[in-house]
Design an enzyme around this catalytic site. Sequence first.
Site, PDB file in Angstrom:
ATOM      1  N   LYS A   1       0.824  -1.187   0.000  1.00  0.00           N
ATOM      2  CA  LYS A   1       0.000   0.000   0.000  1.00  0.00           C
ATOM      3  C   LYS A   1       0.860   1.239   0.000  1.00  0.00           C
ATOM      4  CE  LYS A   1      -2.715  -2.608   3.284  1.00  0.00           C
ATOM      5  NZ  LYS A   1      -3.084  -2.704   4.694  1.00  0.00           N
ATOM      6  N   GLY A   2       2.124   1.074   0.306  1.00  0.00           N
ATOM      7  CA  GLY A   2       2.992   2.221   0.560  1.00  0.00           C
ATOM      8  C   GLY A   2       3.111   3.200  -0.593  1.00  0.00           C
TER       9      GLY A   2
ATOM     10  N   GLU B   1       7.630   2.786  -6.515  1.00  0.00           N
ATOM     11  CA  GLU B   1       7.773   2.304  -5.140  1.00  0.00           C
ATOM     12  C   GLU B   1       7.969   3.460  -4.177  1.00  0.00           C
ATOM     13  OE1 GLU B   1       7.184   0.467  -2.924  1.00  0.00           O
ATOM     14  OE2 GLU B   1       8.230  -1.441  -2.892  1.00  0.00           O
TER      15      GLU B   1
ATOM     16  N   LYS C   1      17.378   3.861   1.242  1.00  0.00           N
ATOM     17  CA  LYS C   1      18.301   3.853   2.379  1.00  0.00           C
ATOM     18  C   LYS C   1      19.589   3.185   1.931  1.00  0.00           C
ATOM     19  CE  LYS C   1      14.644   3.187   5.846  1.00  0.00           C
ATOM     20  NZ  LYS C   1      14.089   2.186   6.790  1.00  0.00           N
TER      21      LYS C   1
ATOM     22  N   PHE D   1      14.105   3.850  10.822  1.00  0.00           N
ATOM     23  CA  PHE D   1      12.759   3.520  10.375  1.00  0.00           C
ATOM     24  C   PHE D   1      11.955   4.808  10.217  1.00  0.00           C
ATOM     25  CE2 PHE D   1       8.481   1.720  10.520  1.00  0.00           C
ATOM     26  CZ  PHE D   1       8.662   0.680   9.629  1.00  0.00           C
ATOM     27  N   VAL D   2      11.299   4.964   9.075  1.00  0.00           N
ATOM     28  CA  VAL D   2      10.574   6.207   8.795  1.00  0.00           C
ATOM     29  C   VAL D   2       9.100   5.930   8.499  1.00  0.00           C
ATOM     30  CG1 VAL D   2      12.553   7.535   7.978  1.00  0.00           C
ATOM     31  CG2 VAL D   2      11.309   6.062   6.377  1.00  0.00           C
TER      32      VAL D   2
ATOM     33  N   ASP E   1       4.178   3.172   6.609  1.00  0.00           N
ATOM     34  CA  ASP E   1       3.495   2.951   7.883  1.00  0.00           C
ATOM     35  C   ASP E   1       4.380   2.289   8.917  1.00  0.00           C
ATOM     36  OD1 ASP E   1       3.551   0.358   6.531  1.00  0.00           O
ATOM     37  OD2 ASP E   1       2.291  -0.307   8.191  1.00  0.00           O
TER      38      ASP E   1
ATOM     39  N   ARG F   1       0.497   6.427   7.611  1.00  0.00           N
ATOM     40  CA  ARG F   1       0.592   6.503   6.146  1.00  0.00           C
ATOM     41  C   ARG F   1       0.114   7.860   5.637  1.00  0.00           C
ATOM     42  NH1 ARG F   1       1.635   1.467   3.948  1.00  0.00           N
ATOM     43  NH2 ARG F   1       0.697  -0.327   4.964  1.00  0.00           N
TER      44      ARG F   1
HETATM   45  P1  IMP Z   1      13.004  -3.955   1.303  1.00  0.00           P
HETATM   46  O1  IMP Z   1      12.598  -5.259   0.714  1.00  0.00           O
HETATM   47  O2  IMP Z   1      13.873  -4.175   2.534  1.00  0.00           O
HETATM   48  O3  IMP Z   1      13.699  -3.038   0.318  1.00  0.00           O
HETATM   49  O4  IMP Z   1      11.734  -3.195   1.866  1.00  0.00           O
HETATM   50  C1  IMP Z   1      10.496  -3.423   1.334  1.00  0.00           C
HETATM   51  C2  IMP Z   1       9.344  -2.743   2.008  1.00  0.00           C
HETATM   52  O5  IMP Z   1       9.528  -2.593   3.412  1.00  0.00           O
HETATM   53  C3  IMP Z   1       9.109  -1.344   1.509  1.00  0.00           C
HETATM   54  O6  IMP Z   1       8.437  -1.322   0.281  1.00  0.00           O
HETATM   55  C4  IMP Z   1       8.261  -0.784   2.633  1.00  0.00           C
HETATM   56  O7  IMP Z   1       6.926  -1.180   2.468  1.00  0.00           O
HETATM   57  C5  IMP Z   1       8.856  -1.445   3.846  1.00  0.00           C
HETATM   58  N1  IMP Z   1       9.805  -0.533   4.508  1.00  0.00           N
HETATM   59  C6  IMP Z   1      11.149  -0.516   4.422  1.00  0.00           C
HETATM   60  N2  IMP Z   1      11.695   0.458   5.178  1.00  0.00           N
HETATM   61  C7  IMP Z   1      10.636   1.081   5.766  1.00  0.00           C
HETATM   62  C8  IMP Z   1      10.536   2.202   6.675  1.00  0.00           C
HETATM   63  O8  IMP Z   1      11.525   2.821   7.109  1.00  0.00           O
HETATM   64  N3  IMP Z   1       9.282   2.548   7.050  1.00  0.00           N
HETATM   65  C9  IMP Z   1       8.157   1.905   6.609  1.00  0.00           C
HETATM   66  N4  IMP Z   1       8.211   0.865   5.759  1.00  0.00           N
HETATM   67  C10 IMP Z   1       9.435   0.459   5.343  1.00  0.00           C
HETATM   68 MG    MG Z   2       6.298  -0.853  -0.123  1.00  0.00          MG
END
Ligand code: IMP
Ligand code: MG
Length: 183
Positions: A46-47, A102, A134, A155-156, A162, A168
């Site tokens: 949903k992000g 994304e 990041k 974490f943001v 969320d 969100r």
């Molecule tokens: P990744 O697979 O580690 O790159 O992260 C995938 C998903 O984790 C992202 O699309 C977000 O939905 C969630 N995510 C990663 N970092 C954060 C954060 O700092 N806050 C909230 N959601 C996060």
């Molecule tokens: Mg996401």
Amino acid sequence: MSINLSEDLKEVLLTEDQILDRLRQMAADIDRDYQGRHLLLVGVLKGAVMVMADLSRMLDTQVAMDWMAVSSYGSGTKSSGVVRILKDLDTDLMGRDVLIVEDIIDSGLTLSWLASNLRSRGVASLEIAALFRKPDSVKVDVDVKYVGFDIPSDFVVGYGLDWNERYRNLRYLASLHEHVYEE
Ligand code: IMP
Ligand code: MG
């Protein structure tokens, strides 16, 4: 902008204006690169809802939109890299110019899995746009053509992101106090 930080939020990292200005620049880059083509934007629920809504409305390029929902198995604030499709696309990707939209790249595991999954469906081209990244957390190299902001590994939340489905709807990006997600 009125900032009424709850006790969970630590600091505003990016304001609404900063986010929208950067999205406008990204939209200009995308318009330039896809001139005259018909683009399919794929949003990751949903992000990415907020990024999709704002970025798509800043584009002059003709676009269609579709959505996927995936779960990066694992609880809390860490992604595990095991990805499961919860909702697949309605669109056949054969011959399409696809741009994944994304919210954030953390480890990169989700996007790297998603990109290779979509690429295997016969796309004409596949690129990625991510508003936040990041760089210190990235575990797998993902080729992201359009990046909004590189941010610290904290974490943001906000602007679609969320913590336990909260925050969100913030218009800005904020960091969360460690006590919230380490509980
Ligand atoms: P990744 O697979 O580690 O790159 O992260 C995938 C998903 O984790 C992202 O699309 C977000 O939905 C969630 N995510 C990663 N970092 C954060 C954060 O700092 N806050 C909230 N959601 C996060
Ligand atoms: Mg996401």
